[in-house]
Design a protein around this motif. Structure first.
Motif, mmCIF file in Angstrom:
data_model
loop_
_atom_site.group_PDB
_atom_site.id
_atom_site.type_symbol
_atom_site.label_atom_id
_atom_site.label_comp_id
_atom_site.label_asym_id
_atom_site.label_seq_id
_atom_site.Cartn_x
_atom_site.Cartn_y
_atom_site.Cartn_z
ATOM 1 N N GLN A 85 0.825 -1.209 0.000
ATOM 2 C CA GLN A 85 0.000 0.000 0.000
ATOM 3 C C GLN A 85 0.858 1.257 0.000
ATOM 4 N N SER A 86 1.996 1.214 0.688
ATOM 5 C CA SER A 86 2.827 2.404 0.887
ATOM 6 C C SER A 86 3.902 2.589 -0.180
ATOM 7 N N PHE A 87 3.860 1.815 -1.257
ATOM 8 C CA PHE A 87 4.831 1.831 -2.364
ATOM 9 C C PHE A 87 6.161 1.192 -1.965
ATOM 10 N N ALA A 88 6.690 1.517 -0.762
ATOM 11 C CA ALA A 88 7.926 0.930 -0.237
ATOM 12 C C ALA A 88 9.095 1.087 -1.205
ATOM 13 N N GLY A 144 0.786 8.057 -8.845
ATOM 14 C CA GLY A 144 0.538 6.992 -9.800
ATOM 15 C C GLY A 144 1.821 6.413 -10.372
ATOM 16 N N GLN A 145 2.804 7.259 -10.624
ATOM 17 C CA GLN A 145 4.091 6.788 -11.136
ATOM 18 C C GLN A 145 4.824 5.944 -10.093
ATOM 19 N N LYS A 146 4.744 6.353 -8.828
ATOM 20 C CA LYS A 146 5.367 5.560 -7.766
ATOM 21 C C LYS A 146 4.758 4.175 -7.682
ATOM 22 N N GLN A 147 3.406 4.092 -7.837
ATOM 23 C CA GLN A 147 2.774 2.785 -7.783
ATOM 24 C C GLN A 147 3.174 1.934 -8.977
ATOM 25 N N LEU A 163 1.196 -10.896 -4.853
ATOM 26 C CA LEU A 163 0.313 -10.509 -3.758
ATOM 27 C C LEU A 163 0.236 -8.991 -3.701
ATOM 28 N N MET A 164 -0.976 -8.445 -3.589
ATOM 29 C CA MET A 164 -1.159 -6.994 -3.560
ATOM 30 C C MET A 164 -2.006 -6.609 -2.350
ATOM 31 N N ASP A 165 -1.464 -5.740 -1.512
ATOM 32 C CA ASP A 165 -2.153 -5.325 -0.300
ATOM 33 C C ASP A 165 -2.655 -3.895 -0.442
ATOM 34 N N GLU A 166 -3.914 -3.733 -0.853
ATOM 35 C CA GLU A 166 -4.557 -2.435 -1.051
ATOM 36 C C GLU A 166 -3.629 -1.454 -1.777
ATOM 37 N N PRO A 167 -3.109 -1.830 -2.943
ATOM 38 C CA PRO A 167 -2.087 -1.004 -3.600
ATOM 39 C C PRO A 167 -2.581 0.344 -4.111
ATOM 40 N N LEU A 168 -3.887 0.540 -4.236
ATOM 41 C CA LEU A 168 -4.394 1.777 -4.820
ATOM 42 C C LEU A 168 -5.026 2.710 -3.797
#
Length: 355
Positions: A85-88, A144-147, A163-168
């Protein structure tokens, strides 16, 4: 990659976060885990990733046991990657270096020479539409670019499970819709299995092959987006996905008598739990408003919201709030008393049948 979860439980002290979870996924399937905050969906994702071990039950990936009460294969030994979620992202590394790091350090990625490495980086950047930004740092990018960078780093080593944890959830509404398309495109190109955690029903309905609806650590229903939306099996699913109104009353065969009336509403695909509980679910778009008539169920309009192609109304119906969506050409005013009935395609009669 296929995944199989058997009787999975997870405790944090005396709190049980997951309760007897059973689930099977197919190769290349896009699974969305949908539910409110605290329902256990992220805990389930972390167990799949190997970040924590179950308190009971087992997890199998491609038929191989990777987790149980007594063992837990670490994340780096599972052919998967995760989008957070936080891009990391690392602030000191440009986009190209983020992807290079993933390619060099993923256990299941074959070793590439310098030419192959650069070709793979360019290929991934093309997939996510960031070719012209390869030398920029994260601080120079939009949300959006970071994601997209986060997605690029995750898919670069071609993991079998993503695996995607609330990525948006950190993006604004327009970007979220745009990124849904990007994720769908990535799924089609990579053919990886995806498990996607979200609390947003729109995301789940738009992207997933199947949806797992969770509540209070349990699975409420599993099905395609169409099945979840059109044939909810529980009151929770009906109200969480599509925001159905739940009318109380009594069922006799396929006829429902709303509480306090002599009306009859007919419906032939309501599940057993609704019949048992004396509930008739109607989504806002499945209700029709007409001018007030004494023999029909009535309500008073409390709010009216213009939404472009339709109006959204809230009504006071015998002390309960009912939400209705009506076409723009059928307009009513705040304070007006109107009649309520199921849309004609659902079938209805004015009076209940004789007993």
């Amino acid at each position: 990659m296929t995944a199989e979860i058997r009787q999975l439980n997870k405790f944090f002290g005396n709190f049980q976060a997951l309760k007897d979870i059973n689930l099977e996924t197919s190769e290349g399937e896009f699974i969305a885990i949908l539910g409110p905050s605290g329902c256990g969906k992220t805990t389930l994702l972390r167990l799949l990733a190997g970040f924590s071990a179950p308190s009971g039950g087992e997890i199998y990936l491609d038929g191989e046991a990777v987790a149980s009460k007594t063992m837990n294969v670490p994340p780096e030994k599972r052919n998967l990657n995760m989008v957070f979620q936080s891009f990391a992202l690392w602030p000191h590394m440009n986009i190209e270096d983020h992807i290079r790091f993933a390619l060099k350090n993923h256990r299941y990625m074959e070793k590439l020479n310098s030419k192959e490495m650069n070709e793979r980086i360019d290929e991934i950047l093309r997939i996510v539409g960031l070719e012209q930004f390869k030398h920029r740092l994260p601080g120079e990018l939009s949300g959006g670019q970071k994601q997209r960078v986060s997605l690029a780093r995750a898919i670069a080593p071609a993991p079998r499970l993503l695996l995607m944890d609330e990525p948006l959830s950190n993006l604004d509404a327009e970007l979220r819709i745009e990124m849904r398309r990007e994720i769908q495109k990535i799924h089609k190109i990579t053919k990886a299995s995806i498990v996607y955690v979200t609390h947003d029903q729109g995301e789940a309905l738009a992207m997933a092959d199947r949806i797992i609806v969770m509540n209070d650590g349990k699975i409420e229903q599993i099905g395609t987006p169409e099945e979840i939306y059109e044939s909810p099996e529980t009151s929770f699913v009906a109200t969480f996905v599509g925001k159905a109104n739940l009318f109380k009353g009594a069922w006799k065969d396929e006829v429902f008598k709303p509480e306090g009336t002599q009306l009859a509403w007919r419906q032939n695909n309501v599940t057993g739990s609704f019949i048992k509980d004396g509930i008739f679910p109607l989504r806002p778009e499945q209700i029709r408003l007409t001018k007030a008539e004494e023999e029909k169920l009535q309500g008073r309009i409390m709010t009216k919201q213009f939404q472009g192609k339709e109006y959204h109304y809230s009504l006071d119906v015998n002390g309960r709030t009912v939400i209705v969506h009506m076409p723009i050409n059928e307009s009513y005013e705040i304070g007006e008393t109107v009649s309520i009935e199921p849309d004609i395609i659902w079938g209805w009669d004015k009076k209940a049948p004789e007993n």
